[in-house]
Structures are given as C-alpha cells and as structure tokens.
Design an enzyme around this catalytic site. Structure first.
Site, short mmCIF file in Angstrom:
data_model
loop_
_atom_site.label_atom_id
_atom_site.label_comp_id
_atom_site.label_asym_id
_atom_site.label_seq_id
_atom_site.Cartn_x
_atom_site.Cartn_y
_atom_site.Cartn_z
N ASP A 140 -11.36 -1.45 -15.69
CA ASP A 140 -10.41 -1.98 -14.71
C ASP A 140 -9.44 -3.02 -15.27
OD1 ASP A 140 -12.78 -3.48 -15.00
OD2 ASP A 140 -12.49 -4.50 -13.09
N GLU B 211 -15.42 -4.17 -13.36
CA GLU B 211 -16.13 -5.29 -14.00
C GLU B 211 -15.61 -6.61 -13.46
OE1 GLU B 211 -17.46 -8.49 -16.14
OE2 GLU B 211 -15.34 -7.98 -16.24
N GLU B 212 -14.30 -6.66 -13.15
CA GLU B 212 -13.69 -7.92 -12.70
C GLU B 212 -14.09 -8.27 -11.27
OE1 GLU B 212 -12.26 -9.81 -14.73
OE2 GLU B 212 -11.40 -8.62 -16.35
N HIS C 211 -6.75 -12.89 -18.93
CA HIS C 211 -6.35 -13.05 -17.52
C HIS C 211 -4.99 -13.76 -17.36
CE1 HIS C 211 -10.60 -12.33 -15.61
NE2 HIS C 211 -10.44 -11.65 -16.73
#
Ligand SMILES: [Zn+2]
Ligand SMILES: [Zn+2]
Length: 486
Positions: free
Chosen positions: A102, A168-169, A402
């Site tokens: 993702d 995963e996030e 990020h």
C-alpha cells in the site's frame, strides 16, 4: 586412521559448502540479471500507487506476474492480498517471504518521470497518493526473488510462500486489514509456515547495505485518548469553574515525566507523544471539556504494561488535583516486531553471502512500528532493512518516510532480491527452531490469552513472572509449566 577420517570428513564438508556457495553465486548472478526488470516494475508501481485496502491494480499486477512464472496463486486474501506458492524440487521447510503493497495519502513533490499524479479519496477528503514509504520497492524486490527462485526450482528444498500484503499503513476507519487480517484468514497455516522473513527499504540508509537487530527491533504502537472534564465558566473568572485546558497542559507534562523519570530507559526506549488536542470554542470561555490523543511506543512488554498503568494513574491524579475528572482509553495497534535471535544468528551468513559481510550491519532498535509483527507471532521471524539512500548522501539530508520528498535510489534493489533468494536457498529447520515453533503452537492452543511468543523469550525460563519482552504479558506461571512440558 582418525586423521584420515577427519581429512575425508573435512573435504566432504568443504565440498558441500563449496557446492552451496556455487548455488549462492548463481542466485546472486540471477538477481543481478533480473534487476532491470525489478526497477521497471518498481517505477510502474510507483507511478500508480494505491491506498490501504484499495490495492486493486497492484494486486492484479502481482497476480499476473506470479502466474506467468508458474506459481500457484491465491487472491483476495485480507481483501486485496495475493499469495504465490512455489514448491521446490526437493522436500524441506516452508518459508514465508512478505512484501506490503500500500501507498499513503501524500502528494509527491519531485520531477521524476515516474512520479505519482494519482489522487484518491481518504476519510472524505481528496488526497494525493504516493508510495512515500517505499512499499513499491518491496513488491518489486519480492517479485524479483520469485522470478529468480522459480527459475531454479529444482535446487530449492521445501516450499516458498510469497506474501503480498495490503494495508500495512492501517486500514481505513471501520475496516479490518493488513497482516492481522491475513493471519486471521490463515495465511500462516496453509501451508504451515516454519519461518517468515520481511524487509523494509530505508531512505536514510545507504544503498547496498542491510541493517538488522536481533530481538525486539521495532516498537509496539498503542494509541491513547484522554478526555478531561471540568466545569465551564467565564474566561475572566476561572475560580468559578474547573479549567480542563489548564488541567490538560499539566497532564501533557505529566506524561513526559513517565518517560523521563519513571521508565527504565537503559532497558528499552519509551516514547509518549500527544498528536492531537481538541477543546474550546472562544477566547473568553473556559470550556466544559477537552480531549487529546496520541501514541505510545515501547519495545518491552513489561514496560508497555507499566506505562499504560502510569498513564492512567498520572492522568487521574492530576485531574483530581484540579477538581476535574478524566477518562483514558488505550488501544494496542501493533505488537513489538521481534526478530527471533536463533533465526537471526542462523541466517546472517546468508545475508553476508548475498551482499558481502561488510555490508550487513547491526543496528539499534527503532520506535517505528510494523504490522509484520503479527506474522512474527505465528512463527520464528526476521525483519530487516535495505538501504535506499544514494551513496555518499548525508542521512540528515535524506527525506524521511511518509513525506512528499521521500526518495529511493532504486539502482541497488538487487540487494533485497539477493537477500530473499539466499535465505530460501540456505534455510533449514533445526531442532532449536522446531522447538520454538512447537512451543508457540502449544502455548497458543492452551490459551488465547497467552502470546504465542512467550515461550521463546530469552529471560523466560530464568524468571517466569512478567519478563516477556514483547507481545502480551503473561503474569502467571501456568505458561511456564506448559512450555517446560512441551
Ligand atoms: Zn510507512
Ligand atoms: Zn512501510
């Protein structure tokens, strides 16, 4: 006679290890050959990123590739997850290799030809989408490893399960997802995975390097909310009410006192961060209540439990001293990511064969969290970091994960391919690991209160009470007896 025997034994040994090294060299060459394709796949995925639980095109891309190289493919696991199964030519253990797929709601800021221009909907907002954590490289490297290993199937002892994981996030609000859901849907059980490996690219580690840490490597992540209730009054007469904002400011100080004055920081790090404060409507009104929310990071189960208790006590006592009331809720999002020390020790030589001893570096723990930890609760596991920063760059100047400027130098993605492929070639189940696995299974069957990892804690046998280093803390000695018996 004995001398002769030892010479015979020694030369037999040398011959097997020489043979093994030939195969390792072969796999390294194959990884270098597949690198241009890995880079191409990575750039394609980078250009078309998708948010958590929405990895539809990405999953299709993975599925098509796995089918093309002749793997058994399962789709729709934990919503968009894909699993490829490669059966080796010889019998042996089952190894899990995992990549997450993702991207994030971040707008990319650079002039790369393959920069993302994608937009999506996130929590009701239109957002840019970017592979700002490098999961595109994880998918590409694992696809590369699958291609290399599928090309030498006859030399593989056992089964390889390639796990392409969504979310995963973190799944969108109200949805399940990620490693936890994959585990729940049985990805570790069918076929039963004996050991699992995962990698994460790192934008602040130089290309060509691998960094790892044995034992606890990434933190447990808990989210907390604190609601403070006072009594509303005019801003000019605070004594007529109870000020929840002033109370909150003391609570924030108190939380940091837990970290700096009450946590045994030489044992493991602790972080408490308040990320959100909400309260009040106008300059001259002291409001009725306010809320704040934040995250707790710990790398030791006992400390995690202590911190939770201390937060509750601190918040309650400070509120009380001000005449206010307070409510604390804490939710564990991700357990500690734990590298099974026996497995790390066993597999380091494979990483060294992959990229050279000098490039495999032991590192400190990180306070970031990874949901790979859920796989690690089911089998011995090893999660390590692969460099993605251009050579010679100062890590301080490299954009963090990020962020819109996040950048990965993809010229050495062969490192991940080689690492995965060498691990598969070399991994053998031994008595110690088998025992760890058995103990996990046993503990899990006996009680779902018990963290499956408890039996494998190094301190476990010495002090049966409250010494587990991660996962769920188990405070009575029943599990010790179970582990001893198993
Ligand atoms: Zn991330
Ligand atoms: Zn990530």
């Amino acid at each position: 006679m004995r001398k002769l025997l030892s010479i015979v034994l020694l030369s037999a040994l040398l011959a097997t290890s020489a043979f093994a090294n030939v195969v390792n060299n072969e796999v390294n060459t194959a990884a270098e050959r597949v690198l241009p394709k890995v880079v191409e796949w990575r750039r394609h995925l980078h250009q078309y990123p998708e948010l958590s639980n929405r990895e539809i095109k990405t999953a299709k891309f993975v599925e098509e590739h796995l089918r093309r190289i002749g793997l058994e493919v399962r789709t729709g696991i934990a919503k968009t997850g894909v699993v490829g199964i490669l059966k080796g030519g010889q019998t042996g253990p089952t190894i899990g290799l995992r990549a997450d797929m993702d991207a994030l709601p971040v707008t990319e800021r650079n002039s790369l030809s393959f920069a993302s221009k994608e937009k999506s909907e996130y929590n009701g907002q239109t957002v840019g989408v970017m592979h700002a954590c490098g999961h595109d490289t994880h998918v590409a490297m694992l696809l590369g490893a699958a291609e290399v290993l599928a090309g030498m199937r006859d030399k593989i002892k056992g089964t390889v399960v390639f796990i392409f994981q969504p979310a995963e996030e973190g799944a969108p609000a109200g949805e399940e997802g990620g490693a936890k859901l994959m585990v729940k849907e049985g990805v570790m059980d069918n076929p039963k995975i004996d050991a699992i490996f995962g990698i994460h690219i790192n934008s602040q580690t130089e290309i060509g390097k691998i960094k790892y840490k044995s034992g606890a490597t990434m933190a447990a992540s808990d989210w907390f909310t604190i609601k403070v209730k006072g009594k509303q009054t005019h801003g000019s007469q605070p004594w007529s009410g109870v000020d929840p904002i002033a109370t909150a400011s003391q609570i924030i100080q108190g939380l940091q006192m837990i970290v700096s004055r009450q946590s045994e920081l030489t044992r493991a790090p602790v972080v408490i961060s308040v990320g959100k404060i909400n309260g009040g409507v106008r300059e001259n009104i002291i409001p009725e209540e306010m809320t704040m929310a934040g995250t707790i990071r710990t790398l030791d189960a006992q400390m995690q439990k202590d911190v939770h208790e201390k937060i509750k006590l601190t918040v309650q006592k400070i509120a009380e001293s001000m005449g206010a009331t307070a409510e604390v809720t804490i939710e564990t999002k991700t357990p500690v990511t734990y590298n099974t020390p026996e497995l790390v020790k066993k597999m380091l030589p494979s990483l060294e064969k992959a990229i050279g001893k000098e490039n495999v570096v032991e590192d400190v723990w990180t306070t970031g969290a990874e949901d790979f930890s859920y796989f690690g609760e089911k089998a011995p596991s090893f999660f390590f970091f692969v460099g993605g920063m251009p050579k010679g760059k100062n890590p301080k100047d490299a954009a963090a994960h990020h962020t819109p400027d996040f950048f990965i130098d993809d010229s050495r993605l062969d490192v991940g391919v080689k690492a995965f492929a060498n691990i598969v070639l070399d991994f053998k189940m031994d008595g110690k690991l088998a025992k760890i696995s058995r103990e996990n299974d046993f503990a899990e069957i006996q009680s779902n209160e018990i963290s499956v990892q408890n039996c494998r804690q190094p301190d476990f046998y010495e002090s049966p009470f409250q010494t587990f280093r991660f996962g769920v803390l188990f405070e009575n000695d029943a599990i010790r007896q179970l582990c001893d018996k198993s």
